[in-house]
Design a protein around this motif. Structure first.
Motif, PDB file in Angstrom:
ATOM      1  N   ALA A 106       0.849  -1.190   0.000  1.00 53.31           N
ATOM      2  CA  ALA A 106       0.000   0.000   0.000  1.00 53.31           C
ATOM      3  C   ALA A 106       0.882   1.237   0.000  1.00 53.31           C
ATOM      4  N   TRP A 128      -6.945  -4.031  12.599  1.00 56.39           N
ATOM      5  CA  TRP A 128      -8.166  -3.927  11.794  1.00 56.39           C
ATOM      6  C   TRP A 128      -8.782  -5.298  11.525  1.00 56.39           C
ATOM      7  N   ALA A 275      -6.213  -3.798   1.629  1.00 51.12           N
ATOM      8  CA  ALA A 275      -7.132  -2.875   0.957  1.00 51.12           C
ATOM      9  C   ALA A 275      -8.021  -2.157   1.966  1.00 51.12           C
ATOM     10  N   GLU A 276      -8.484  -2.886   2.986  1.00 58.18           N
ATOM     11  CA  GLU A 276      -9.366  -2.276   3.983  1.00 58.18           C
ATOM     12  C   GLU A 276      -8.631  -1.245   4.842  1.00 58.18           C
ATOM     13  N   GLY A 278      -6.060   0.457   3.970  1.00 60.39           N
ATOM     14  CA  GLY A 278      -5.803   1.613   3.125  1.00 60.39           C
ATOM     15  C   GLY A 278      -7.019   2.522   3.045  1.00 60.39           C
ATOM     16  N   GLU A 279      -8.194   1.916   3.058  1.00 60.96           N
ATOM     17  CA  GLU A 279      -9.437   2.686   2.973  1.00 60.96           C
ATOM     18  C   GLU A 279      -9.829   3.310   4.305  1.00 60.96           C
ATOM     19  N   HIS A 280      -9.596   2.585   5.412  1.00 64.23           N
ATOM     20  CA  HIS A 280     -10.140   3.018   6.694  1.00 64.23           C
ATOM     21  C   HIS A 280      -9.108   3.554   7.690  1.00 64.23           C
ATOM     22  N   TRP A 282      -5.596   4.405   6.929  1.00 67.16           N
ATOM     23  CA  TRP A 282      -4.695   5.422   6.390  1.00 67.16           C
ATOM     24  C   TRP A 282      -5.274   6.836   6.522  1.00 67.16           C
ATOM     25  N   PRO A 283      -6.574   7.055   6.258  1.00 65.66           N
ATOM     26  CA  PRO A 283      -7.115   8.412   6.461  1.00 65.66           C
ATOM     27  C   PRO A 283      -7.017   8.883   7.916  1.00 65.66           C
TER      28      PRO A 283
END
Length: 323
Positions: A106, A128, A275-276, A278-280, A282-283
């Protein structure tokens, strides 16, 4: 390339820096020039001979790394080359180069530097996948994580708090307790001074989700503490592998116990986890809501000292190795 291996299981001095061929990325893989690798307790277990890598995996230690993509295998877009990334590994992070499936890579989260990023992936993926994907923690619930100042603990406190949960954790000193409060923990229990079950009762709390690193020694106490419908997720066995489980108590609470391991999961599952986060996650790092905690950085030649610090449990947050 230079890399760290364990010719024979043993104490920290069993670690050896050696020269190995630089890996070639296979189809679907990228080759990463490592900037930093996280040191994890699983690495210590592998060094001691208690956590062998999966069949076919590299003998080089290291379950996470950050770095720059140096080459790509067949089927991977060449535009990857030169990107700064973080990677979830089956092994190989304690080296100058490592090959990894592209799905387990990522971008470096915004807001942190490339070296700090070396200690983010394993903790974020562990938290996570276990707290949210398995434990199904949601806003308004109570969450307990044991070992609040570990790399996983510091990440878990912050992520659970960001999800809107009440956060409880256990630590071994007052200094560590303050660190956890500063990270957002609502209740911190010094297990050297008070039983965590008693502390929960006094606070009128029952955890809906428990993330446990201890295993057998905490099994009964964890089940006793769980709320009705609670979920106990065991990810470590520092307190032993065989415990007594009161099935009647579990049944009456309609609760569950799950034991998981991240390393042994198929690449497809790891890619889904990456992937999850990176979506949840990382922000949350980009906004400063979650702040990676790094205790110390070591050179590759000082891997043994990093392991000694890990085993002494004096650290707060992550330990990093820099090639």
């Amino acid at each position: 390339m230079r890399a760290v291996i364990v010719p024979e299981p043993g104490e920290a001095d069993a670690l050896r820096v050696t020269e190995l061929p630089t890996p070639e990325p296979a189809a679907g893989e990228v080759l990463v020039r490592v900037a930093a690798a996280g040191v994890n307790r699983a690495d210590v277990l592998q060094r001691r001979g208690f956590y062998d890598p999966p069949a076919g995996a590299t003998p080089v230690l290291g379950l996470e790394a950050s770095g720059t993509v140096a080459a790509v295998g067949e089927g991977v877009d060449a535009s990857w080359i030169g990107r700064e990334i973080v990677a979830l590994l089956v092994g190989g992070g304690y080296a100058e180069y490592v090959a990894v499936p592209a799905g387990q890579v990522a971008p470096v989260p915004e807001g942190i530097d490339l070296v700090t990023a070396g200690g983010v992936m394993e903790a974020a993926a562990t938290v996570w996948s276990n707290v949210v994907m398995v434990g199904r923690l949601v806003a308004g619930e109570t969450f307990l994580v044991h070992g609040g100042t570990s790399g996983i603990g510091t990440m878990a406190i912050q992520v659970a708090k960001a999800l809107g949960a009440r956060v409880v954790t256990t630590v071994g000193s007052q200094e560590k307790a303050q660190v956890c409060r500063d990270l957002g923990a609502d209740l911190v229990v010094n297990y050297r001074e008070q039983d965590f079950g008693d502390a929960l009762k006094e606070a009128g709390l029952r955890p809906d989700v428990i993330l446990d690193i201890m295993g057998a020694s905490y099994l009964d106490a964890n089940v006793r503490a769980l709320a009705t419908g609670g979920r106990l997720v065991v990810i470590g066995l520092q307190g032993g592998i065989k415990g007594t489980l009161d099935l009647n108590r579990l049944l009456m609470k309609r609760a569950s116990v799950t034991a998981t391991s991240l390393r042994a999961r198929p690449a497809q599952e790891k890619s889904a986890i990456v992937a999850e986060i990176g979506e949840h996650v990382w922000p949350l790092i980009a906004s400063g809501t979650v702040r990676p905690v790094v205790h110390a950085r070591f050179g590759l030649d000082d891997a043994a000292e990093a392991h000694r610090v890990m085993e002494a449990s004096t650290h707060v947050g992550k330990l990093l190795l820099l090639p």
